[in-house]
Design an enzyme around this catalytic site. Sequence first.
Site, PDB file in Angstrom:
ATOM      1  N   THR A 148      -4.454   9.386  -3.363  1.00 19.52           N
ATOM      2  CA  THR A 148      -4.126   9.702  -2.051  1.00 19.52           C
ATOM      3  C   THR A 148      -2.924  10.760  -1.485  1.00 19.52           C
ATOM      4  O   THR A 148      -3.266  11.628  -0.976  1.00 19.52           O
ATOM      5  CB  THR A 148      -3.836   8.123  -1.218  1.00 19.52           C
ATOM      6  OG1 THR A 148      -4.962   7.372  -1.676  1.00 19.52           O
ATOM      7  CG2 THR A 148      -3.913   8.245   0.226  1.00 19.52           C
TER       8      THR A 148
ATOM      9  N   GLU B  44       0.934  -1.356   0.036  1.00 19.59           N
ATOM     10  CA  GLU B  44       0.117  -0.108   0.023  1.00 19.59           C
ATOM     11  C   GLU B  44       0.784   1.256  -0.006  1.00 19.59           C
ATOM     12  O   GLU B  44       0.441   2.393  -0.604  1.00 19.59           O
ATOM     13  CB  GLU B  44      -0.851  -0.175   1.246  1.00 19.59           C
ATOM     14  CG  GLU B  44      -1.780   1.141   1.391  1.00 19.59           C
ATOM     15  CD  GLU B  44      -2.889   1.135   0.480  1.00 19.59           C
ATOM     16  OE1 GLU B  44      -2.931   0.727  -0.703  1.00 19.59           O
ATOM     17  OE2 GLU B  44      -4.042   1.446   0.657  1.00 19.59           O
TER      18      GLU B  44
HETATM   19  P1  ADP Z   1      -7.280   3.826  -4.073  1.00 17.57           P
HETATM   20  O1  ADP Z   1      -8.162   4.505  -3.097  1.00 17.57           O
HETATM   21  O2  ADP Z   1      -8.219   3.665  -5.044  1.00 17.57           O
HETATM   22  O3  ADP Z   1      -6.469   2.639  -3.644  1.00 17.57           O
HETATM   23  P2  ADP Z   1      -4.643   5.231  -4.165  1.00 17.57           P
HETATM   24  O4  ADP Z   1      -4.501   6.611  -4.483  1.00 17.57           O
HETATM   25  O5  ADP Z   1      -4.706   4.814  -2.758  1.00 17.57           O
HETATM   26  O6  ADP Z   1      -6.520   5.028  -4.449  1.00 17.57           O
HETATM   27  O7  ADP Z   1      -3.997   4.021  -5.141  1.00 17.57           O
HETATM   28  C1  ADP Z   1      -4.040   4.361  -6.512  1.00 17.57           C
HETATM   29  C2  ADP Z   1      -2.612   4.305  -6.917  1.00 17.57           C
HETATM   30  O8  ADP Z   1      -1.899   3.178  -6.697  1.00 17.57           O
HETATM   31  C3  ADP Z   1      -2.370   4.552  -8.385  1.00 17.57           C
HETATM   32  O9  ADP Z   1      -1.421   5.354  -8.655  1.00 17.57           O
HETATM   33  C4  ADP Z   1      -2.146   3.412  -8.940  1.00 17.57           C
HETATM   34  O10 ADP Z   1      -1.181   3.496 -10.049  1.00 17.57           O
HETATM   35  C5  ADP Z   1      -1.421   2.569  -7.917  1.00 17.57           C
HETATM   36  N1  ADP Z   1      -1.423   1.345  -8.054  1.00 17.57           N
HETATM   37  C6  ADP Z   1      -0.328   0.383  -8.119  1.00 17.57           C
HETATM   38  N2  ADP Z   1      -0.850  -0.944  -7.898  1.00 17.57           N
HETATM   39  C7  ADP Z   1      -2.290  -0.780  -8.016  1.00 17.57           C
HETATM   40  C8  ADP Z   1      -3.189  -1.855  -7.910  1.00 17.57           C
HETATM   41  N3  ADP Z   1      -2.741  -3.294  -8.214  1.00 17.57           N
HETATM   42  N4  ADP Z   1      -4.264  -1.433  -7.943  1.00 17.57           N
HETATM   43  C9  ADP Z   1      -4.568  -0.303  -7.916  1.00 17.57           C
HETATM   44  N5  ADP Z   1      -3.883   0.868  -7.811  1.00 17.57           N
HETATM   45  C10 ADP Z   1      -2.362   0.511  -7.795  1.00 17.57           C
END
Ligand code: ADP
Length: 309
Positions: free
Chosen positions: A183, A130
Site C-alpha cells: 500500500t 493497520e
Molecule cells: P494488504 O492489502 O494485503 O493488507 P498492505 O500493504 O496494506 O496489504 O499490508 C501488507 C503489509 O503489512 C506487509 O508489509 C506486511 O508485512 C504487514 N503486516 C504486518 N502484520 C501483518 C498481518 N498480520 N497480516 C498481513 N500483513 C501484515
Amino acid sequence: MSDIVKIFAPGSVSNVGCGFDILGFAIDGVGDEMIVKKNDQHKIIIESINGYEELPTDPKKNVAGVAIQALLDDLDSTQGFDVEIFKNIKPGSGIGSSAASAAGAVFAVNELMGKPYSRLKLVDFAMKGEAVASGDEHADNVAPATLGGFCLIRSYKPLDIISIKAPADLWCIVIHPQIEIKTKESRALLSSDIPLKKAIRQWGNVAGLMSGLYTSNYELIGRSLEDHIVESQRKILIPEFDELKLSVMEAGALGCSISGSGPSVFALANGIDKANVIAAVMNTVYKRTSIEYKIYVSKVSEGGVQICE
Ligand code: ADP
C-alpha cells in the site's frame, strides 16, 4: 467467560472504484482465522503465522499485536494474549490481508475481556494496527472487516462510519494475482492534486453509488462504478489490467476496478450466474500469463468478523 476464542475475519475490497479512501466492503469466504488465548505473562505473543511465515511475529510490527495493544492501553489492562494466525490471503494483496488480522485480533480480545467495546469502537483500535502496514490509520478495510457490508468513512476526524447493507443479489468477483504491491508504494504513485472537473465527476459517482446501494438499483450502481482519479495512475502496477477490465465489462459486469491499492481487481455483478461467467472470463485472461492467481466469487459479507463455532 472463556479464555480462548477462534474467529474468522473477512477480506475486504476498499476504494470500490470512485470511493478512494472512503469506501469498502467485506467479502465472504476468504480471510484470516485466528485463535486467541489469554496468558499469564502480561505479554502479547504472536505464536505462529500459518501460511505466510515471513510476516513479523514481533507484536510491535504485526498489525494484530499493535491493534491489541491499542485496545489494552485504552482499557488500562496488562492482560497478556497468545495469538495464532492462519492467513489465507497473501499480504500486499489489495484485499485487506493486514486489515483482516487487525480486525480479527481486536474482536477476539474484546470477546475474551467480556465485550467492553462495541464493534464500531473496535474499528478505532484496528486502525492503529493497520497503520503499521500502510503508514496511516485507514478504516476503509478494517471497518468493513469489523462491521460487514459496505462502509462509508464520511470523516476521519471525528471518525464517522456509515454502514450500508448490500443489495440482495450483488455479487463480487475478485482476481488476486499472486504478486505483492505494498500500500505504501502504491500510494507514492498518486498525484496530490485533482483537477476540479475530475473531482466533480468523482463525487457525482460516489453519490450515485450510495443511492444505487440504498435502492438496490443495479444499473445505477454500475454507472457509478467509475474512477477518474486513482485507477489510471495505479493500473500500471497490475499486469493485463486493461484487458481484464474490457473483457469483464463485455461479459456483463456492473463495473470493475482496482481493489484497494492492487494487485487485486474486483468486479461487481447482479446474480450468481453472471458472477460465475465473469470469473470464467477473468480466468481466461490470466491463464495466458505466467502469473499465479486466485479468483474468488462471493457475496458481500453481511456480518464481518465472527466467532467460529
Ligand atoms: P494488504 O492489502 O494485503 O493488507 P498492505 O500493504 O496494506 O496489504 O499490508 C501488507 C503489509 O503489512 C506487509 O508489509 C506486511 O508485512 C504487514 N503486516 C504486518 N502484520 C501483518 C498481518 N498480520 N497480516 C498481513 N500483513 C501484515
